[in-house]
Scaffold this motif. Structure first.
Motif, PDB file in Angstrom:
ATOM      1  N   SER A 172      39.247  47.662  53.414  1.00 13.52           N
ATOM      2  CA  SER A 172      38.045  47.673  52.587  1.00 13.52           C
ATOM      3  C   SER A 172      38.311  47.727  51.091  1.00 13.52           C
ATOM      4  CB  SER A 172      37.156  48.855  52.978  1.00 13.52           C
ATOM      5  OG  SER A 172      37.837  50.087  52.784  1.00 13.52           O
ATOM      6  N   MET A 173      39.457  48.246  50.672  1.00 15.69           N
ATOM      7  CA  MET A 173      39.732  48.355  49.241  1.00 15.69           C
ATOM      8  C   MET A 173      40.758  47.336  48.748  1.00 15.69           C
ATOM      9  SD  MET A 173      37.771  50.525  47.915  1.00 15.69           S
ATOM     10  CE  MET A 173      36.391  50.673  49.040  1.00 15.69           C
ATOM     11  N   ASP A 174      41.572  46.785  49.653  1.00 16.57           N
ATOM     12  CA  ASP A 174      42.569  45.782  49.260  1.00 16.57           C
ATOM     13  C   ASP A 174      42.163  44.364  49.653  1.00 16.57           C
ATOM     14  OD1 ASP A 174      43.959  48.118  48.624  1.00 16.57           O
ATOM     15  OD2 ASP A 174      45.893  47.159  49.013  1.00 16.57           O
ATOM     16  N   GLY A 175      41.319  44.229  50.678  1.00 15.44           N
ATOM     17  CA  GLY A 175      40.830  42.921  51.080  1.00 15.44           C
ATOM     18  C   GLY A 175      41.779  42.112  51.928  1.00 15.44           C
ATOM     19  N   ASP A 176      42.982  42.627  52.212  1.00 10.51           N
ATOM     20  CA  ASP A 176      43.914  41.886  53.057  1.00 10.51           C
ATOM     21  C   ASP A 176      43.673  42.227  54.523  1.00 10.51           C
ATOM     22  OD1 ASP A 176      44.806  44.503  52.779  1.00 10.51           O
ATOM     23  OD2 ASP A 176      46.925  43.965  52.835  1.00 10.51           O
ATOM     24  N   GLN A 177      44.303  41.471  55.417  1.00 10.23           N
ATOM     25  CA  GLN A 177      44.107  41.666  56.847  1.00 10.23           C
ATOM     26  C   GLN A 177      45.251  42.472  57.459  1.00 10.23           C
ATOM     27  OE1 GLN A 177      43.111  38.071  59.065  1.00 10.23           O
ATOM     28  NE2 GLN A 177      42.350  37.101  57.186  1.00 10.23           N
ATOM     29  N   ILE A 293      35.321  32.236  47.029  1.00  5.97           N
ATOM     30  CA  ILE A 293      36.572  32.997  46.916  1.00  5.97           C
ATOM     31  C   ILE A 293      37.631  32.177  46.190  1.00  5.97           C
ATOM     32  CG2 ILE A 293      38.476  34.008  48.234  1.00  5.97           C
ATOM     33  CD1 ILE A 293      36.343  34.690  50.408  1.00  5.97           C
ATOM     34  N   ALA A 294      37.788  30.912  46.580  1.00  2.00           N
ATOM     35  CA  ALA A 294      38.786  30.035  45.944  1.00  2.00           C
ATOM     36  C   ALA A 294      38.465  29.832  44.470  1.00  2.00           C
ATOM     37  CB  ALA A 294      38.828  28.697  46.671  1.00  2.00           C
ATOM     38  N   GLN A 295      37.188  29.641  44.142  1.00  2.00           N
ATOM     39  CA  GLN A 295      36.784  29.454  42.749  1.00  2.00           C
ATOM     40  C   GLN A 295      37.117  30.693  41.923  1.00  2.00           C
ATOM     41  OE1 GLN A 295      32.546  28.960  42.227  1.00  2.00           O
ATOM     42  NE2 GLN A 295      32.672  28.836  39.995  1.00  2.00           N
ATOM     43  N   PHE A 296      36.811  31.868  42.481  1.00  6.49           N
ATOM     44  CA  PHE A 296      37.077  33.103  41.747  1.00  6.49           C
ATOM     45  C   PHE A 296      38.572  33.317  41.541  1.00  6.49           C
ATOM     46  CE2 PHE A 296      38.022  37.671  41.760  1.00  6.49           C
ATOM     47  CZ  PHE A 296      37.345  38.043  40.605  1.00  6.49           C
ATOM     48  N   LEU A 308      44.744  41.480  43.671  1.00  5.51           N
ATOM     49  CA  LEU A 308      45.507  41.737  44.889  1.00  5.51           C
ATOM     50  C   LEU A 308      45.406  40.542  45.834  1.00  5.51           C
ATOM     51  CD1 LEU A 308      44.740  45.499  45.634  1.00  5.51           C
ATOM     52  CD2 LEU A 308      46.658  44.490  44.404  1.00  5.51           C
ATOM     53  N   PRO A 309      46.438  40.303  46.642  1.00  7.31           N
ATOM     54  CA  PRO A 309      46.445  39.125  47.524  1.00  7.31           C
ATOM     55  C   PRO A 309      45.436  39.265  48.659  1.00  7.31           C
ATOM     56  CG  PRO A 309      48.377  40.495  47.927  1.00  7.31           C
ATOM     57  CD  PRO A 309      47.694  41.061  46.726  1.00  7.31           C
ATOM     58  N   LEU A 317      40.553  43.721  41.583  1.00  2.00           N
ATOM     59  CA  LEU A 317      41.264  43.486  40.333  1.00  2.00           C
ATOM     60  C   LEU A 317      41.877  44.812  39.909  1.00  2.00           C
ATOM     61  CD1 LEU A 317      41.690  41.074  38.327  1.00  2.00           C
ATOM     62  CD2 LEU A 317      39.874  42.102  36.944  1.00  2.00           C
ATOM     63  N   LEU A 318      43.196  44.896  39.982  1.00  2.00           N
ATOM     64  CA  LEU A 318      43.905  46.152  39.762  1.00  2.00           C
ATOM     65  C   LEU A 318      44.012  46.439  38.267  1.00  2.00           C
ATOM     66  CD1 LEU A 318      45.343  48.331  41.453  1.00  2.00           C
ATOM     67  CD2 LEU A 318      47.468  47.090  41.075  1.00  2.00           C
TER      68      LEU A 318
END
Length: 384
Positions: A172-177, A293-296, A308-309, A317-318
């Motif tokens: 939830s905070m990093d967005g990775d799987q 997502i790609a545009q951002f 973050l990846p 955005l760290l």
């Protein structure tokens, strides 16, 4: 009492939380004190919270059943609309059975505290949600945390046939799987159970929005416990636990937050049911979200802060410093963009960030506006 000192210390460190009051919110916009903002802080990933189909379903159920469930599901609170929702969830996700909860927090707490005794072990990814970490601390099981998505570290901690491994689908905070190929392999080799918290993957990832396991090509039966929520991509609120019929029967009898809580209101269950049906047909919205997502990500390539990846709707955005994070969020708000400033203890110290969330409801122009606002906010912060 020590709370005044604690609050003062948090305020000085840029860690004090405050409760914003808003008038109305959707996946795309937020209205507060007469102003309109682009909403990049919520979890309405497909923009369904304002869908007419959900509103119509909720209104019709309120007229038919009333606005409350009256009692816990095991007393007189379980109605036809709840049973229909459970049936369609099992069909959609390929599960034997499911049960409904008022929130993902209560669902996670219920499972861990009901299943694990002092003879069991619990292994959790270090970045798991607070509801999972707290449940582990409250349970009698021996809990060990492993470095984020590090299968080698987890392998070194596992004991055969002794407990439960828990990780998230999308963090939830990093967005990775989560690494679900690695997790299912280790669980199979060690004979331990697996649980996925797919709050942020359900509806967004995989075939028909079935979630992270589908996205990664993993059969649902390889994971014994599935938790999903209705307050993110489905646009409502509440949660479910899914698994075998034996598991759900056991939880019906031992999950205290289910046994002793009033059930979901029937209008809420009806709205969720409408959302489940819409999500399965939402390929266009999922494709549009991926385009945003790609545009951002392309537009942030030259920013001085690290993104973050993540290939999901959660784009962190760290920033690092807590006060700088708050200042950036305030600058963005002045420019009409509402973004969450996430600080410890929600994230590790030194990793404060802007948690930017995207929705299929956002337009390409909305993303451009956010990127422009970010550039201006960063320039302003460097002049201070």
């Amino acid at each position: 009492m020590p709370f005044n000192l604690s609050l003062a210390e948090r305020d000085a460190a840029g860690l004090k939380r405050s409760l914003p009051v808003i008038d109305r919110v959707s996946g795309r916009q937020l209205f507060s004190h007469g102003k309109t903002y682009l909403n990049f802080a919520g979890n309405d990933y497909l923009g369904l919270s304002q869908a007419p189909e959900l509103i119509t379903a909720s209104d019709a159920a309120a007229r038919e059943f009333g606005v409350g469930a009256v009692a816990s599901p095991l007393v007189v609170g379980h109605q036809a609309v709840h049973r229909q929702l459970e049936a369609e969830l099992t069909d959609w996700l390929g599960l034997e059975a499911v049960m409904l909860f008022s929130s993902g927090f209560s669902a996670n707490q219920a499972v861990i505290k009901a299943l694990l005794g002092k003879e069991h072990s619990l292994w959790q990814d270090r970045l798991n949600h607070a509801s999972l970490q707290e449940a582990g601390l409250l349970s009698p099981a021996r809990m060990q945390r492993f470095a984020h998505n590090d299968m080698a570290v987890l392998a070194g901690k596992l004991k055969p046939h002794s407990g439960l491994i828990v990780s998230e689908g999308v963090f939830s905070m990093d967005g990775d799987q989560g690494d679900w190929h690695g997790l299912t392999r280790l669980a199979g080799q060690s004979g331990n159970w697996l649980m996925i918290d797919d709050a942020h993957g359900l509806g967004v990832l995989g075939t028909q929005g079935c979630g992270t396991l589908s996205e990664q090509g993993i059969a649902s039966h390889k994971v014994q416990i599935t938790m999903g929520t209705f307050g993110k991509a489905l646009g409502v609120s509440g949660a479910f636990i899914g698994g075998s019929r034996a598991l759900i029967d056991y939880l019906h009898n031992h999950a205290r937050s289910y046994v002793y809580s009033t059930h979901l209101p029937p209008p809420q269950a009806a709205a969720i049911l409408a959302a489940v049906r819409l999500v399965q047909q939402a390929d266009d919205q999922r494709e549009q979200l991926q385009q945003r997502i790609a545009q951002f990500r392309h537009g942030t390539a030259q920013l001085p802060f690290s993104l973050l990846p993540s290939n999901t709707a959660i784009q962190p955005l760290l920033v690092g410093d807590e006060q700088a994070t708050l200042q950036l969020a305030a600058q963005l708000r002045e420019q009409g963009c509402w973004v969450g400033a996430i600080r410890p203890p929600t994230v590790p110290k030194g990793s404060a960030r802007l948690r930017i969330t995207l929705s299929a409801a956002h337009t390409a122009a909305d993303i451009t506006a956010l990127l422009t606002a970010l550039e201006k906010a960063i320039k302003h912060s460097r002049k201070r």
